[in-house]
Design an enzyme around this catalytic site. Structure first.
Site, PDB file in Angstrom:
ATOM      1  N   SER A 214       0.601   9.003  29.635  1.00  0.00           N
ATOM      2  CA  SER A 214       0.189   9.163  31.031  1.00  0.00           C
ATOM      3  C   SER A 214      -1.323   9.135  31.125  1.00  0.00           C
ATOM      4  CB  SER A 214       0.722  10.498  31.580  1.00  0.00           C
ATOM      5  OG  SER A 214       0.148  10.761  32.847  1.00  0.00           O
ATOM      6  N   HIS A 215      -1.846   8.800  32.294  1.00  0.00           N
ATOM      7  CA  HIS A 215      -3.289   8.885  32.519  1.00  0.00           C
ATOM      8  C   HIS A 215      -3.749  10.333  32.400  1.00  0.00           C
ATOM      9  CE1 HIS A 215      -3.007   4.801  33.904  1.00  0.00           C
ATOM     10  NE2 HIS A 215      -4.296   4.758  34.213  1.00  0.00           N
ATOM     11  N   SER A 216      -2.846  11.255  32.702  1.00  0.00           N
ATOM     12  CA  SER A 216      -3.187  12.670  32.658  1.00  0.00           C
ATOM     13  C   SER A 216      -2.551  13.342  31.443  1.00  0.00           C
ATOM     14  CB  SER A 216      -2.690  13.359  33.933  1.00  0.00           C
ATOM     15  OG  SER A 216      -2.533  14.739  33.707  1.00  0.00           O
TER      16      SER A 216
ATOM     17  N   GLY B 110      -7.023   8.619  32.146  1.00  0.00           N
ATOM     18  CA  GLY B 110      -6.932   7.261  31.619  1.00  0.00           C
ATOM     19  C   GLY B 110      -6.077   7.257  30.377  1.00  0.00           C
TER      20      GLY B 110
END
Lengths: 104, 133
Positions: free
Chosen positions: B15-17, B50
């Site tokens: 995930s981006h997070s 990211g």
């Protein structure tokens, strides 16, 4: 005697059916669905469930399909099981439902 | 990052997070159990939102299983960076890693459920992708 024995071997020609009431608070939501499909996957029998005795039937080995049934607490779950280990499979899924999937 | 030794298909969450990736991994562990190799990665190399290829490669390594690895991703870059990571794997491993077209949280739980029953990689991917079917 011999005929009875013959019909016991291999695939059960007539599906075994049984039903149980969902006792756990959340019904057949995510966590119970995962437990049910994990249990069902342990058997080679074809295991299906439905909210009514005449279906529509859902593959109990598919977590996505089982969750989509959205069976609430108090609903009666009907099972239809076909295959060599159908008796043990039916007993296992019924026990899970009776136990409320180990939840309150 | 966490893993587990087994012959079941491994699951990687990208995930981006990092919080989403870690949270999704927590859900998998709680709901499905520890019979599935599992790893997560999230955030860019500076710690912002990211994804980064090195992190994804490391996660694939952590969750590696001879049965293969299913990668669950969220948006855009997570997918392209995951595909890049797969391309950078040694050739004998490349064919055993798939990026699933499924929602990251739900897909991870479903893929892990499928894997915990000993299903092969193709079945794990198919099951996760049932969400968009």
């Amino acid at each position: 005697m011999h005929d009875a024995h013959a019909s016991r071997s291999g695939e059960t020609p007539v599906p075994l059916t049984a039903s149980a009431v969902l006792v756990n608070k959340v019904g057949l939501h995510a966590r119970p669905s995962v437990k049910l499909t994990q249990c069902a996957k342990g058997f080679s029998a074809r295991i299906e469930l439905a909210l009514a005795a005449d279906g529509p039937w859902t593959d109990a080995k598919s977590p996505v399909k089982v969750m989509r049934v959205k069976a609430p607490q108090g609903a009666t779950l009907h099972f239809r099981v076909t295959g060599p280990d159908s008796k043990a499979a039916l007993a296992a899924v019924l026990a899970l439902v009776h136990d409320g999937f180990g939840e309150a | 990052m966490n893993s587990s030794n087994s012959g079941n298909v491994g699951i990687v969450i990208v995930s981006h997070s990092p919080k989403i990736a870690e949270g999704a991994a927590d859900m998998v562990r709680q709901m499905v159990g520890s019979a599935v190799p599992l790893a997560w990665t999230g955030g860019d190399i500076d710690g912002g939102l990211g994804t980064n290829v090195a992190g994804i490669l490391e996660a694939i390594e952590t969750a590696w299983s001879p049965a293969g690895v299913a990668v669950l991703v969220d948006l855009g870059g997570a997918e392209t960076n995951s595909e890049m990571a797969v391309e950078m794997l040694p050739e004998d491993r490349r064919a055993r890693v798939v990026v699933c077209n499924a929602p990251v949280v739900e897909g991870a739980v479903i893929a892990a459920t499928e894997s915990s029953g000993g299903s092969p990689l193709a079945a794990v991917k198919r099951s996760a992708e049932e969400f968009y079917a």
